[in-house]
Write a protein that holds these residues in place. Structure first.
Motif, PDB file in Angstrom:
ATOM      1  N   ARG A   1      21.962  -8.993  74.679  1.00 12.84           N
ATOM      2  CA  ARG A   1      21.122  -8.982  75.959  1.00 12.84           C
ATOM      3  C   ARG A   1      20.598  -7.684  76.505  1.00 12.84           C
ATOM      4  O   ARG A   1      19.714  -7.706  77.053  1.00 12.84           O
ATOM      5  N   ASP A   2      21.034  -6.663  75.951  1.00 10.75           N
ATOM      6  CA  ASP A   2      20.579  -5.283  76.188  1.00 10.75           C
ATOM      7  C   ASP A   2      20.855  -4.481  74.879  1.00 10.75           C
ATOM      8  O   ASP A   2      21.383  -4.700  73.876  1.00 10.75           O
ATOM      9  N   SER A   3      20.262  -3.290  74.660  1.00 13.49           N
ATOM     10  CA  SER A   3      20.481  -2.594  73.628  1.00 13.49           C
ATOM     11  C   SER A   3      21.864  -1.458  73.887  1.00 13.49           C
ATOM     12  O   SER A   3      21.760  -1.146  75.313  1.00 13.49           O
ATOM     13  N   TYR A   4      22.318  -1.134  73.158  1.00 10.63           N
ATOM     14  CA  TYR A   4      23.452  -0.212  73.297  1.00 10.63           C
ATOM     15  C   TYR A   4      23.546   0.757  72.207  1.00 10.63           C
ATOM     16  O   TYR A   4      23.012   0.984  71.097  1.00 10.63           O
ATOM     17  N   GLN A   5      24.577   1.647  72.314  1.00 17.61           N
ATOM     18  CA  GLN A   5      24.857   2.757  71.666  1.00 17.61           C
ATOM     19  C   GLN A   5      26.115   2.833  71.328  1.00 17.61           C
ATOM     20  O   GLN A   5      27.076   2.788  71.935  1.00 17.61           O
ATOM     21  N   ILE A   6      26.562   2.959  69.798  1.00 18.37           N
ATOM     22  CA  ILE A   6      27.865   3.351  69.445  1.00 18.37           C
ATOM     23  C   ILE A   6      28.084   4.543  68.784  1.00 18.37           C
ATOM     24  O   ILE A   6      27.064   5.398  68.274  1.00 18.37           O
ATOM     25  N   ALA A   7      29.071   5.401  69.318  1.00 17.65           N
ATOM     26  CA  ALA A   7      29.367   6.692  68.892  1.00 17.65           C
ATOM     27  C   ALA A   7      30.714   6.765  68.382  1.00 17.65           C
ATOM     28  O   ALA A   7      31.712   6.186  68.777  1.00 17.65           O
ATOM     29  N   ALA A   8      30.950   7.223  67.096  1.00 19.26           N
ATOM     30  CA  ALA A   8      32.058   7.704  66.336  1.00 19.26           C
ATOM     31  C   ALA A   8      32.388   9.140  66.643  1.00 19.26           C
ATOM     32  O   ALA A   8      31.711   9.952  66.401  1.00 19.26           O
ATOM     33  N   GLU A   9      33.693   9.371  67.104  1.00 16.67           N
ATOM     34  CA  GLU A   9      34.138  10.670  67.462  1.00 16.67           C
ATOM     35  C   GLU A   9      35.243  11.081  66.485  1.00 16.67           C
ATOM     36  O   GLU A   9      36.371  10.145  66.701  1.00 16.67           O
ATOM     37  N   ARG A  10      35.459  12.290  65.818  1.00 10.34           N
ATOM     38  CA  ARG A  10      36.439  12.649  65.240  1.00 10.34           C
ATOM     39  C   ARG A  10      37.220  13.481  66.126  1.00 10.34           C
ATOM     40  O   ARG A  10      36.729  14.416  66.896  1.00 10.34           O
ATOM     41  N   THR A  11      38.656  13.263  66.448  1.00 11.47           N
ATOM     42  CA  THR A  11      39.528  13.813  67.332  1.00 11.47           C
ATOM     43  C   THR A  11      40.024  15.041  66.553  1.00 11.47           C
ATOM     44  O   THR A  11      40.006  15.251  65.514  1.00 11.47           O
ATOM     45  N   THR A  12      40.617  15.994  67.302  1.00 11.02           N
ATOM     46  CA  THR A  12      41.158  17.162  66.668  1.00 11.02           C
ATOM     47  C   THR A  12      42.355  16.769  65.740  1.00 11.02           C
ATOM     48  O   THR A  12      42.673  17.711  64.832  1.00 11.02           O
TER      49      THR A  12
ATOM     50  N   PRO B   1      28.938  15.995  53.363  1.00  9.02           N
ATOM     51  CA  PRO B   1      29.238  14.601  53.872  1.00  9.02           C
ATOM     52  C   PRO B   1      29.972  13.695  52.810  1.00  9.02           C
ATOM     53  O   PRO B   1      29.510  13.955  51.647  1.00  9.02           O
ATOM     54  N   THR B   2      30.634  12.563  53.230  1.00  6.87           N
ATOM     55  CA  THR B   2      30.976  11.760  52.178  1.00  6.87           C
ATOM     56  C   THR B   2      29.799  11.172  51.524  1.00  6.87           C
ATOM     57  O   THR B   2      28.771  10.607  52.072  1.00  6.87           O
ATOM     58  N   PRO B   3      29.832  10.810  50.126  1.00  9.22           N
ATOM     59  CA  PRO B   3      28.613  10.447  49.432  1.00  9.22           C
ATOM     60  C   PRO B   3      28.259   8.986  49.877  1.00  9.22           C
ATOM     61  O   PRO B   3      27.040   8.792  49.848  1.00  9.22           O
ATOM     62  N   ASN B   4      29.233   8.271  50.444  1.00  9.41           N
ATOM     63  CA  ASN B   4      28.967   6.812  50.841  1.00  9.41           C
ATOM     64  C   ASN B   4      28.652   6.605  52.167  1.00  9.41           C
ATOM     65  O   ASN B   4      28.530   5.552  52.777  1.00  9.41           O
ATOM     66  N   SER B   5      28.411   7.831  52.853  1.00  7.88           N
ATOM     67  CA  SER B   5      28.210   7.558  54.535  1.00  7.88           C
ATOM     68  C   SER B   5      26.825   7.354  54.569  1.00  7.88           C
ATOM     69  O   SER B   5      25.791   7.645  53.810  1.00  7.88           O
ATOM     70  N   PRO B   6      26.408   6.465  55.542  1.00  6.01           N
ATOM     71  CA  PRO B   6      25.118   5.835  55.949  1.00  6.01           C
ATOM     72  C   PRO B   6      24.229   6.954  56.014  1.00  6.01           C
ATOM     73  O   PRO B   6      24.638   7.882  56.838  1.00  6.01           O
ATOM     74  N   SER B   7      22.841   7.025  55.441  1.00  8.00           N
ATOM     75  CA  SER B   7      21.963   7.980  55.674  1.00  8.00           C
ATOM     76  C   SER B   7      21.435   7.715  57.104  1.00  8.00           C
ATOM     77  O   SER B   7      21.411   6.569  57.690  1.00  8.00           O
TER      78      SER B   7
ATOM     79  N   ARG C   1      23.705  11.285  62.607  1.00 11.06           N
ATOM     80  CA  ARG C   1      24.764  11.805  61.623  1.00 11.06           C
ATOM     81  C   ARG C   1      25.070  13.206  61.649  1.00 11.06           C
ATOM     82  O   ARG C   1      24.048  13.898  61.052  1.00 11.06           O
ATOM     83  N   ASN C   2      26.167  13.589  61.965  1.00  8.95           N
ATOM     84  CA  ASN C   2      26.657  15.020  61.753  1.00  8.95           C
ATOM     85  C   ASN C   2      26.872  15.311  60.227  1.00  8.95           C
ATOM     86  O   ASN C   2      27.628  14.710  59.515  1.00  8.95           O
ATOM     87  N   PRO C   3      26.053  16.497  59.798  1.00 11.12           N
ATOM     88  CA  PRO C   3      26.362  16.882  58.467  1.00 11.12           C
ATOM     89  C   PRO C   3      27.858  17.359  58.294  1.00 11.12           C
ATOM     90  O   PRO C   3      28.318  17.253  57.185  1.00 11.12           O
ATOM     91  N   PHE C   4      28.485  17.590  59.221  1.00  8.19           N
ATOM     92  CA  PHE C   4      29.947  18.256  59.018  1.00  8.19           C
ATOM     93  C   PHE C   4      30.712  17.096  59.689  1.00  8.19           C
ATOM     94  O   PHE C   4      31.353  17.339  60.679  1.00  8.19           O
ATOM     95  N   MET C   5      30.761  15.830  58.737  1.00 10.36           N
ATOM     96  CA  MET C   5      31.486  14.872  59.611  1.00 10.36           C
ATOM     97  C   MET C   5      33.120  14.846  59.564  1.00 10.36           C
ATOM     98  O   MET C   5      33.606  13.956  60.085  1.00 10.36           O
ATOM     99  N   HIS C   6      33.612  15.965  58.704  1.00 12.97           N
ATOM    100  CA  HIS C   6      34.968  15.964  58.735  1.00 12.97           C
ATOM    101  C   HIS C   6      35.518  16.877  59.857  1.00 12.97           C
ATOM    102  O   HIS C   6      36.751  17.216  59.827  1.00 12.97           O
ATOM    103  N   GLN C   7      34.576  17.562  60.748  1.00 12.07           N
ATOM    104  CA  GLN C   7      35.128  18.271  61.899  1.00 12.07           C
ATOM    105  C   GLN C   7      35.194  17.737  62.943  1.00 12.07           C
ATOM    106  O   GLN C   7      34.368  16.535  63.199  1.00 12.07           O
ATOM    107  N   PRO C   8      36.210  17.955  63.997  1.00  9.22           N
ATOM    108  CA  PRO C   8      36.077  17.160  65.267  1.00  9.22           C
ATOM    109  C   PRO C   8      34.760  17.395  65.910  1.00  9.22           C
ATOM    110  O   PRO C   8      34.028  18.334  65.874  1.00  9.22           O
TER     111      PRO C   8
END
Ligand SMILES: [Zn+2]
Length: 119
Positions: free
Chosen positions: A57-68, A4-10, A38-45
């Motif tokens: 107003r409500d709780s939500y979820q955000i996802a970051a997805e790496r594309t191919t 993982p990149t050293p600066n990525s949030p834990s 947090r995916n330990p393999f952040m650079h893979q799709p």
């Protein structure tokens, strides 16, 4: 295997951001972002990271997805993101915009203490 990149949030990172609130006046409101996964393999799709967003107003979820093709796509479960992304594929809701601004600030100022405070 890519580290993982050293600066990525834990996984325990909690970030508090002030964003326009859910009321009609869009009053400044405190939103808490908590890293759920947090995916330990952040650079893979695939799913790179998910955050819980609390305070609106409500709780939500955000996802970051790496594309191919190695782009990062952001998804949020809030109504703004869900309804507007159908018409505007590149629309980003305020939760994602706020998180991206914080991540960008964090990259440019890695020593800035903006997270994990104890009240
Ligand atoms: Zn959102």
């Amino acid at each position: 295997m890519v580290a993982p990149t050293p600066n990525s949030p834990s996984p325990r990172t909690v970030v508090t951001l002030i964003l326009p609130g859910p009321d009609c006046r869009r009053s400044p409101t405190r939103y808490r972002y908590r890293v759920r996964f947090r995916n330990p393999f952040m650079h893979q799709p695939g799913c790179v990271m998910t955050w819980d967003v609390l305070g609106g107003r409500d709780s939500y979820q955000i996802a970051a997805e790496r594309t191919t093709d190695e782009r990062l796509e952001w998804h949020c479960t809030c109504p703004d993101a869900v309804y507007r992304s159908a018409r505007q594929p590149h629309h980003r809701c305020k939760h994602v915009q706020g998180l991206l601004a914080w991540l960008h600030q964090r990259e440019t100022k890695p020593l800035a203490a903006t997270s994990s405070h104890n009240g």
